[in-house]
Each structure stands twice: as C-alpha cells, then as structure tokens.
Write an enzyme that holds these catalytic residues in place. Sequence first.
Site, short mmCIF file in Angstrom:
data_model
loop_
_atom_site.label_atom_id
_atom_site.label_comp_id
_atom_site.label_asym_id
_atom_site.label_seq_id
_atom_site.Cartn_x
_atom_site.Cartn_y
_atom_site.Cartn_z
N ARG A 112 -0.08 14.80 12.71
CA ARG A 112 0.75 14.43 11.55
C ARG A 112 1.02 15.67 10.71
O ARG A 112 0.39 15.90 9.69
CB ARG A 112 0.08 13.32 10.76
CG ARG A 112 0.03 12.04 11.59
CD ARG A 112 -0.56 10.89 10.86
NE ARG A 112 0.27 10.37 9.81
CZ ARG A 112 -0.09 9.34 9.03
NH1 ARG A 112 -1.25 8.77 9.20
NH2 ARG A 112 0.72 8.91 8.08
N ASP A 146 4.41 0.51 12.00
CA ASP A 146 3.22 -0.14 11.43
C ASP A 146 3.08 -1.60 11.85
O ASP A 146 2.07 -2.25 11.52
CB ASP A 146 3.24 -0.04 9.89
CG ASP A 146 3.08 1.38 9.41
OD1 ASP A 146 2.64 2.23 10.20
OD2 ASP A 146 3.40 1.65 8.23
N ARG A 151 -8.74 -0.59 4.09
CA ARG A 151 -7.86 0.45 3.53
C ARG A 151 -6.48 -0.13 3.22
O ARG A 151 -5.81 0.34 2.31
CB ARG A 151 -7.68 1.59 4.54
CG ARG A 151 -8.91 2.44 4.76
CD ARG A 151 -8.56 3.62 5.62
NE ARG A 151 -7.24 4.10 5.23
CZ ARG A 151 -6.33 4.57 6.07
NH1 ARG A 151 -6.58 4.65 7.34
NH2 ARG A 151 -5.17 4.97 5.62
N LYS A 154 0.83 -1.22 0.00
CA LYS A 154 0.00 0.00 0.00
C LYS A 154 0.86 1.26 0.00
O LYS A 154 0.65 2.17 -0.79
CB LYS A 154 -0.90 0.00 1.25
CG LYS A 154 -1.56 1.33 1.53
CD LYS A 154 -2.41 1.30 2.77
CE LYS A 154 -1.71 1.59 4.07
NZ LYS A 154 -1.45 3.01 4.37
N ASN A 155 1.85 1.30 0.90
CA ASN A 155 2.59 2.54 1.06
C ASN A 155 3.61 2.78 -0.06
O ASN A 155 4.23 3.83 -0.12
CB ASN A 155 3.26 2.59 2.44
CG ASN A 155 2.21 2.75 3.53
OD1 ASN A 155 1.05 3.07 3.25
ND2 ASN A 155 2.60 2.53 4.78
N CYS A 183 -5.66 13.03 12.46
CA CYS A 183 -5.40 11.60 12.33
C CYS A 183 -5.40 10.99 13.72
O CYS A 183 -4.88 11.57 14.66
CB CYS A 183 -4.05 11.39 11.66
SG CYS A 183 -3.62 9.67 11.52
N1 EPU Z 1 6.62 14.55 10.63
C1 EPU Z 1 6.86 15.87 10.90
N2 EPU Z 1 6.72 16.76 9.87
C2 EPU Z 1 6.38 16.39 8.61
C3 EPU Z 1 6.15 15.03 8.34
C4 EPU Z 1 6.27 14.12 9.38
O1 EPU Z 1 7.15 16.23 12.02
O2 EPU Z 1 6.29 17.26 7.74
C5 EPU Z 1 6.75 13.56 11.71
C6 EPU Z 1 5.45 12.78 11.96
O3 EPU Z 1 4.57 13.49 12.82
C7 EPU Z 1 5.96 11.51 12.57
C8 EPU Z 1 7.28 11.29 11.83
O4 EPU Z 1 7.64 12.57 11.29
O5 EPU Z 1 6.24 11.73 13.93
C9 EPU Z 1 7.25 10.27 10.72
O6 EPU Z 1 6.14 10.53 9.85
P1 EPU Z 1 6.23 10.24 8.31
O7 EPU Z 1 6.11 11.54 7.58
O8 EPU Z 1 7.38 9.37 7.99
O9 EPU Z 1 4.86 9.44 8.07
P2 EPU Z 1 4.04 9.46 6.73
O10 EPU Z 1 4.96 9.58 5.60
O11 EPU Z 1 2.92 10.44 6.84
C10 EPU Z 1 4.11 6.91 6.20
C11 EPU Z 1 3.12 5.79 6.09
C12 EPU Z 1 2.60 5.42 7.47
C13 EPU Z 1 3.80 5.00 8.33
C14 EPU Z 1 4.82 6.16 8.40
C15 EPU Z 1 6.08 5.82 9.17
C16 EPU Z 1 2.12 6.10 3.91
C17 EPU Z 1 0.90 6.39 3.10
N3 EPU Z 1 2.01 6.20 5.23
O12 EPU Z 1 3.39 8.01 6.75
O13 EPU Z 1 1.75 4.29 7.29
O14 EPU Z 1 3.36 4.70 9.63
O15 EPU Z 1 5.20 6.53 7.05
O16 EPU Z 1 6.67 4.71 8.64
O17 EPU Z 1 3.15 5.77 3.37
C18 EPU Z 1 0.03 2.79 7.82
O18 EPU Z 1 0.29 2.20 6.75
O19 EPU Z 1 -0.73 2.30 8.69
C19 EPU Z 1 0.67 4.10 8.09
C20 EPU Z 1 0.22 4.94 9.00
#
Ligand code: EPU
Length: 420
Positions: free
Chosen positions: A120, A306, A398, A22-23, A115
């Site tokens: 996030r 995850d 999802r 998915k991701n 969220c």
């Molecule tokens: N963060 C910031 N600022 C930003 C972006 C992120 O502070 O601009 C922080 C977040 O709050 C968090 C950390 O950085 O504390 C990591 O977040 P990240 O941005 O890596 O998460 P994401 O890219 O929004 C993806 C996956 C998530 C998975 C995370 C971490 C997708 C669609 N989502 O989210 O997947 O948990 O990386 O590996 O790729 C899931 O599949 O259940 C899921 C939540």
Amino acid sequence: MDSLLIKGGVPLEGEVTISGAKNAVLPILAATLLTSETCVVRRVPDLSDVKFMAKILMSLGAKVVLDGDTITVRAARLKPVGNYNLIRKMRGSICILGPLLGRQRQAQVSLPGGCVIGPRPIDLHLKGMRDLGAELTIASGYINAKAKQLVGADIFLGGRAGPTVLGTANVMMAAVLAEGVTTIQSAACEPEVVDLAYFLNKMGGNIVGAGSPTITINGVKELHGADHDVIPDRIETATFAIAAVATDGEVTIRGSRPDHLHAVLDKLKEAGVRIDRKGLTMTVRRGSRLKPVDITTLPYAGFPTDAQAQMMVLMTLTPGLSIITERIFESRFMHVSELARLGADISIEGPSAIVKGGTRLSGAPVMASDLRASAALVIAGLAARGTTQVNRIYHLDRGYEKIDSKLRRLGARIQRVRES
Ligand code: EPU
C-alpha cells in the site's frame, strides 16, 4: 485474543440500523486538526480504529472528548510529529499528513508500514504534497515535510490501480489552506471523499466537484469549527445485506444510503436477491433462486473491494461458477484458504478467484486476516452447518460496530469468547 463462536444455519430475521462510516470518520477526525476552534463530529461508530485516531489526535496535542457517538476535538495548539508506534497500527492515520502540513506548514509523520492486503504505497500522497510546493524527505522511517507556503496547483492523482481515496483526502486537506486554486485530476469519487469535502466546506473551505474525478479547491486563509454527522457505512450495509441472503433470511436495513451502493445492490439483484427500498430503508431477502454472478472490484462507483470477500461467500453458496476479480489490492484473497477450511471450492488464477458454488459449508475454526476477510468468515459461519470459531477478531472490532450484538438481535447464535 477474543474469538467469535457461531452456531450456523439460522436465517437472519429482523431489523438492523447502520452505523457511521469508518472510512469517512477517520479523515474527518484528521481534518479537525486544520482549525484551532472546536469541531463536533456525530454519528461516530464505536470502533477501535476511531479510538485509535482519537489517540493520535491527542498525541499531537488536541483535546478530544468522546461522548456516546459524538466526538469533540479542539486542536488549539499542535505538535507536528505523528509517532511511529501509533501510525504503524492503522494505515488510515496517514491522513494526518495533509492537515498538519496545511495548518503548520510542517509535519513529521511516520511511514505507515506493511499491510496484509497487499503493498500500500503512499507515493501519490507525497506527489500531491510536492505539487503544492512542500519539500519532502524520507529519513529513519519518517516523512519530513515542510513548506514556506503551499501554493495551489494542477495535480494528477491517478495511479496504477486508478485513483487513491486517502491520497485524495490528504491532498484536499493540505490544499484547503493553500494560496490560490488547486485542481485534483483523477480524484477518488468515493462517498467518503464527498463527506470530507462537505465537512471542510462547513469549516469555511471552498471545495467544488467532490464526487467527480475533478475536484477544485479554492484556498482560504483559515478554517473555523464545524458540526457534522458522518454518512452511514456503505460496507457495513453491504455486509448485512449479504449476510441476510447467505442465511436465507430477511433483514430490514435502516439508516443506510442505498444511493452509495448501486454496484453492490445491482449485483445482488442480478444474483436473484430481492431488495425492497423505501427511502433510507431496505429489506433484503432471496428471490426465487440464487444465480452465480461475476464481479470485478473497481474504484467508486464500481464494485467496492471492501465488499469482495463477503460476496465471495455468497457465491460459494450459490450453485454454478463465478469469477471474482480483484483490481484494487493485489493480495486481497487471504480469506480464500480460510473459506476452504469450511468446504468452499475456490481457486486463484492471477487477480481472479474462480468460485465453484453450491457448497454446503460446514463449521470449523478459522483465522481472520484483515477486516473484510473477517466479515466474510462471519457470514460463512452464519451460513454453515455446525460451529465456526472465528479467531483474531480484533480485525472486526476495527471496522464493525458491535457486530456480534447486532447479529444476535437478528437471531444469530453468536457469542464472543474472551480470552482471559
Ligand atoms: N495506491 C498507490 N499509491 C498511493 C496510494 C494508493 O499506488 O499513493 C494504490 C493502492 O496500492 C491501491 C489503490 O491505489 O492499489 C487504491 O488504494 P487507495 O489509496 O484508494 O486505498 P486507501 O485510501 O489506502 C481506502 C480505505 C480502504 C479501501 C480503499 C479502496 C480508508 C481508511 N481505507 O484505503 O478500506 O479498501 O480505500 O476503496 O479509507 C477497509 O475499510 O477494509 C479498507 C481497507
């Protein structure tokens, strides 16, 4: 709302084949917006998030055809506006910002909103776009981004919790068509980022270093169509492996990438799980006796957030004390109170959950709060005595392709109850 009815206590036995990740597929679908030519994406999992991303692409003017596990996208002409009513439903949709800005030099994308697993923010995504020369304003819940020219830059993307997965993807997709060289420092190293870079390079991009903390993107003038097979889902793999052990069964997992799962497999082995690997296939079952292990979630190649909830269920069933520390998302313990309804003894101290294991879980109605919490509740239900009803399973749909029928084929007594 549909629910799952699980009669627990049956060991899972047999073979399961892992679906596409998915991701990985979500940002790859967004990347198809970077060209007016046709892109073909294969091994696409049948998930509501994927259908949702397809809807977003169509709302932007792309032609999208779904045929089995293949999606064909042609974004000949694009509208630059990502509508709130679509974006708010799935946080992953923020990754249309980079491609829209990269290709059209303008984008208007709704802020994704709240969220359940914690705040996030997207400040790092926005910082990266600004560093590339985009002008960004936030008004009426929308990010308005424009740039006369995107110019390569040195961009540091490390945040409070380390790198950002979708932030790295977004900046990479904007920079691929920028003028000159961009380096992303403190880039996310997740396999899904590597798969995206691979796809972008097939489209004619010039990206090196994906999978390491420094990614170099040599900007190119334009991209063309490409054909790509998405990597297998490492979290689905971890979920089935943990479910096999939790039910004291033996499951052969096919079509996975064990090399993307070192941290999870290592912890499982430390906990006494036996894993026999042969290429892309592995067979998982309990060894002699399970032992408690401590876990801290970290960016890749650390233990993935995850898979934290699923592992917590296993520790609940394992005699002894285990400490599970969540370092990526602040509130990702929503499953704890639902697991308590099945008899689990878990207390939360700051970012850690202290699990007193060795509990015989007993079935009860529970409520799923997010995708991975739902997976944990399903595993708990499979291991528990009696019947567990997992409500609000749209979360599961999802991110897990046909999880109920895959589990049924492994012998689980699990039924989907459709609400009329
Ligand atoms: N963060 C910031 N600022 C930003 C972006 C992120 O502070 O601009 C922080 C977040 O709050 C968090 C950390 O950085 O504390 C990591 O977040 P990240 O941005 O890596 O998460 P994401 O890219 O929004 C993806 C996956 C998530 C998975 C995370 C971490 C997708 C669609 N989502 O989210 O997947 O948990 O990386 O590996 O790729 C899931 O599949 O259940 C899921 C939540």
